[in-house]
Design a protein around this motif. Structure first.
Motif, PDB file in Angstrom:
ATOM      1  N   PRO A 125       0.856  -1.206   0.000  1.00  0.00           N
ATOM      2  CA  PRO A 125       0.000   0.000   0.000  1.00  0.00           C
ATOM      3  C   PRO A 125       0.883   1.244   0.000  1.00  0.00           C
ATOM      4  N   GLU A 154      -8.714   1.624   1.564  1.00  0.00           N
ATOM      5  CA  GLU A 154      -8.964   2.328   2.825  1.00  0.00           C
ATOM      6  C   GLU A 154     -10.230   1.817   3.513  1.00  0.00           C
ATOM      7  N   LEU A 193      -9.377  -1.406   5.303  1.00  0.00           N
ATOM      8  CA  LEU A 193      -8.602  -1.167   6.521  1.00  0.00           C
ATOM      9  C   LEU A 193      -9.511  -0.655   7.643  1.00  0.00           C
ATOM     10  N   TYR A 223      -3.380   5.926   4.590  1.00  0.00           N
ATOM     11  CA  TYR A 223      -3.459   4.598   5.211  1.00  0.00           C
ATOM     12  C   TYR A 223      -2.699   4.529   6.534  1.00  0.00           C
TER      13      TYR A 223
END
Lengths: 249, 249, 249, 249
Positions: free
Chosen positions: D46, D75, D78, D140
Motif C-alpha cells: 500500500p 482504505e 482497513l 493509510y
C-alpha cells in the motif's frame, strides 16, 4: 505475554533469577495441549533400514534403539493414536536412482547414498519394495496402511521442506504435532525445526526415537538436548500416551 | 557416484568396514571447495545480546564463548572474507512488539521473548537501537556496515525460513556457504539445516560459534555433533581462513 | 546494474520514455541464456486428464490445446532436450484418497477433486494407474521413462512448494529453467512464480501449454500476460528449440 | 467430500454437466467463512510508488486504479477491519542498494529496479523514507501505524516466500486471509498463490487492487481471471465489508 506462560510461573521466575545470576539450573518446561481436533501424530522414517537388524544402518543406531526401546515405543504411539482417534501422518524416506547422481551433499547424506539406504527402483515401481530396507517395519503396517494414515511424499534429506507434510497437516486443520520416529538428531530434529518455523506447536517424544553413535559422537544426546531447548515439550512415550488418553475421557 | 567421493576413499572404505562390523570409529570427512565466485560467508546473530557482557543472554553462553574464542573468531572470518573478496551475508535476529503477542512458541523461543532479547521498537524505527542488545557488536560494524555486506531481513525463530537469506544468496549466484555466528545449536544449526534442504553446500566453522549451557544440557556439544554429521564440513576458524586465503594465491 | 540490461538498451530507453509519458507501448524483452550445464527443461502435468480426449478435464482445455498445438509442442521440447543433452524434470500431479478429505480449498482445486482428476489409489499402489487420467501421455513415455528424466514427487495444488522439484534442480546444479506443460495459468504459472521466488531464472514456452476457458474467463490469455510480465522470457516452441540446438553447435 | 461443497450444490451440478457437455458456462463460487478469530486482512504494497501520482509506477497502473476505485477501496477495508477487530497484516515491498546488484531477474523485476521503485537506503536507515515512493500512502498510515497492524519484513520479488508473513499469520492462529493491495497480477496474485500452497483459505478482493496495462497486455484482466479460478472466493469491496460487519452482529 504468552498465555502458556501461566502454566509454569515458578519455573520461569527461578530460571530468570538463574539467568540473572550465573548458569541456569535447568530450562523451564513449556508444555503443549493435546486435542484431537488440532493435534496429530507425525512419525518419520519408520522403516527397516534403521529399525530392522537387517537394515543397512542398523549398526549405527542399534545401541540407541535398545536403550530407548524405540521400536516398542513407536508402536505404542501409533496404537494409542488410532485408539483415541488422533490423525496420523507418516513422512517416509525414499531414494530413487537419480538421487544417487546428486552432485553434492553432507556427510551422513553421502553415507545414506553409499549404503543405498531407503532405495526404491522408481516412484512408479514397487518392484523389490516389499520387505526391503525402504519398506515400513512389518509390525507398524496395520497402523500405517489402514487407509486412514496419510503417507506423505518422501522427504529427501532430513526435513519436510521438499515433501507435502506441512500442506497435508494444514489441509486437516492440524496446528499441533506430536513427533517421533527415526532418527533423532537427523530426520526427527529437522522435522521439529521446520515444523516450528512453519508455525506449528511441536512436542517431541524423546524415547520414541534413536540416533547414530560413533566413538566420538553421540547423536542421541545431541537430539535430546535440542528437543529440550527448541520444542514446546519433550515427553517420554508414557507421558505422551497419558496425554493422548486423557483427551478421551 | 558423487564426484566428491574421490576426495576421501580410504576413510570411506574404513568407515564401511566399520559399519559392516559394529560401531564405526568416526565419520568420514566430506569436504567443500572454496571459490569466491560461488562461496559466501554467512554470519547469524552477531549481536550484543549474545556476545556482549551486557547482553541479556550473555550468562547462558559466556562459558562457551570463552572456550571457543567465538568473538575473535567471528571477527577473523569477517576480516578474511573482506580481504579476499568473498561476499558476506548477515542474517540478524530482531523482534518487534507484535512478536511479543505470538500465541505459542517453544522453550527457548519463550525465553527470548521473556528476556526481551533482540528487541527493536518497530521495523520503521531505529529509536534506541544503537548500542542496544539488538545492535551488532561494535567491533564487527566496519565489516557489516561497509555498504557491501548484505544484511538480510531478520529471521524470526532460529532458521532463515522467514527471511530473504536464501534468495539473496541465489541472486548473487552463491551455491556454497561458510557458516558461523550465534548461537551454535539454535540459529547456526537451523540455518545449516535449512540451507542444506534448499540445495546449498554448507561448511560450518565450529569454533566461530557458541551455545547455551545449563547444568544438564550442553548446547555446544549438541551443535558440534550435528555439524559433523550433517554439514559438508566442520572446520576450525584457522582451517577456514587458510582455505579462504589459498583461493587468493 | 544488471549485466543482462545491456541486451536491450533501446527497448529500455523507449520503455522508460513511455512510462514517463503515459501508457507504455510494450514491455522490454529480458532474455535468458541457454546452457546445458545449468539449464533444464521442466514439464508440469504431461498427463492424460488434461491432454487426452478421455481425460476428465479435456473439455475445459481442448480449445486452447488445439490453438496452441500443445500436445505436439511439448513432445518437440522433450525430443529436443534429449537430443541436445539437456536434463529433463517432470513435476506430476497426483492425488490419493486422503487428499479427497481435505477440509478446504479453492475453486478449481475443488473441481479437480470433484472430477477425481489425477487420482491414484495410494502412493504405494500402481493398481489401475497405467493408461488412467493420472498416467503420462503415451507418446511422452519414451522421454519421461528413459531412466534419466527426474520424476519429482507430485505437486499437490498448483506450485512445486510441496514437492522436491527445487531440491532436485539444485542437486544437479541447475539455475535456469525452460518451463512448459499443463495447465498454463494454474500449474505452469505457479511453478514459474515459485521457481522465480526461489532464485531461478525462468523462460516459459507460451505455446507448449494450454489453459481452461469458460464463457467469461480465458485462462490462456491470463497465463500469456503473466508469462510476459514475470518470467525472464516468454518464447514460442520454435524459438526455444532453436536456442537449445544452437548450444550444441 | 468437502463440507463447503454443500454451499453451492446447484452450481456444481450445472458446472459438471457443462464440463461433461462442452465449454462450461462459468465457474462455481466456493466461498469462505469470515470469522475474526481466524480470519485476517492482508494488504500488499500500500505504497506511494503505485498509488500516488508521484509514484514511479503510477503511469503503469493509473487506469486500472481509477476503474477499480482501488485507493478508496483499500482504505474502506482497513477501516472496516479495525472497526470490527480483525487483525491486519501489511506485506510491504522495499529494496535496498544491494538488491540493485542482483545478477538476474524477470521482466517487471528488472523494471522495478530500473525505476528505483520502493527504494530505501538500508534496512538500518530511514533517511529519506518519509513521503518517498517506498512509504505508505499517507491516508493509510492511521491504520497501518497504529501499533497493532503487523508490518512484515519486505517481500523481495512478488510473493511472501522470503518474508515472515506466513509465520506471523500462524503465530496469531490465522488460517483464513482476506487479500487486497497492489498490484493485482503481481504481488497480490503471488501472495494468493503462495498462501494457498501454505494451506491458508484465501478470498481476494478483486476491486481493492489494480494492475499494470500496456498496449497489448492487461494485467487487471489476468488477475481477475486467476482470482476467480484459484482463490476460495473473489469478492468486491462491498461484499467483503458486508461479510466483515455481519460477523459483528
Amino acid at each position: 505475554m504468552y498465555p502458556e506462560k501461566q502454566m509454569a510461573p515458578r519455573f520461569y521466575n527461578d530460571f530468570h533469577q538463574n539467568v540473572a545470576a550465573a548458569r541456569p539450573a535447568s530450562l523451564p518446561a513449556q508444555g503443549m495441549k493435546v486435542d484431537r481436533n488440532n493435534t496429530a501424530l507425525v512419525i518419520t522414517d519408520p522403516q527397516n533400514d534403521f529399525l530392522s537388524p537387517k537394515g543397512v544402518a542398523w549398526d549405527l543406531v542399534k545401541d540407541s534403539v535398545a536403550k530407548n526401546h524405540t521400536i516398542e515405543n513407536i508402536e505404542s504411539l501409533l496404537k494409542t493414536a488410532k485408539e483415541n482417534k488422533f490423525k496420523v501422518f507418516v513422512s517416509p524416506h525414499w531414494y530413487y536412482p537419480y538421487d544417487q547422481k546428486w552432485m553434492f551433499g553432507g556427510v551422513l547424506e553421502h553415507l545414506m547414498h553409499d549404503l543405498k539406504m531407503y532405495q526404491r527402483k522408481s516412484p512408479l515401481s514397487l518392484e523389490g519394495f516389499k520387505g526391503s530396507g525402504a519398506d515400513f517395519l512389518e509390525r507398524y503396517k496395520p497402523y500405517i496402511e489402514d487407509g486412514q494414515t496419510v503417507i506423505t511424499s518422501p522427504h529427501k534429506i532430513f526435513g519436510p521442506e521438499a515433501n507435502d507434510l506441512v500442506l497435508q497437516l494444514r489441509k486437516q486443520a492440524i496446528s499441533r504435532v506430536i513427533l517421533a520416529g527415526m532418527s533423532g538428531n537427523l530426520c526427527v530434529e529437522s522435522h521439529m525445526r521446520e515444523l516450528i518455523e512453519q508455525g506449528f506447536e511441536v512436542a517431541v517424544v524423546h524415547d520414541a526415537t534413536a540416533s547414530a553413535k560413533t566413538n566420538d559422537l553421540d547423536g542421541d544426546q545431541a537430539a535430546k538436548t535440542n528437543f529440550r531447548m527448541i520444542a514446546s515439550a519433550s515427553w517420554s512415550t508414557n507421558e505422551t500416551i497419558d496425554k493422548m488418553r486423557s483427551v478421551h475421557r
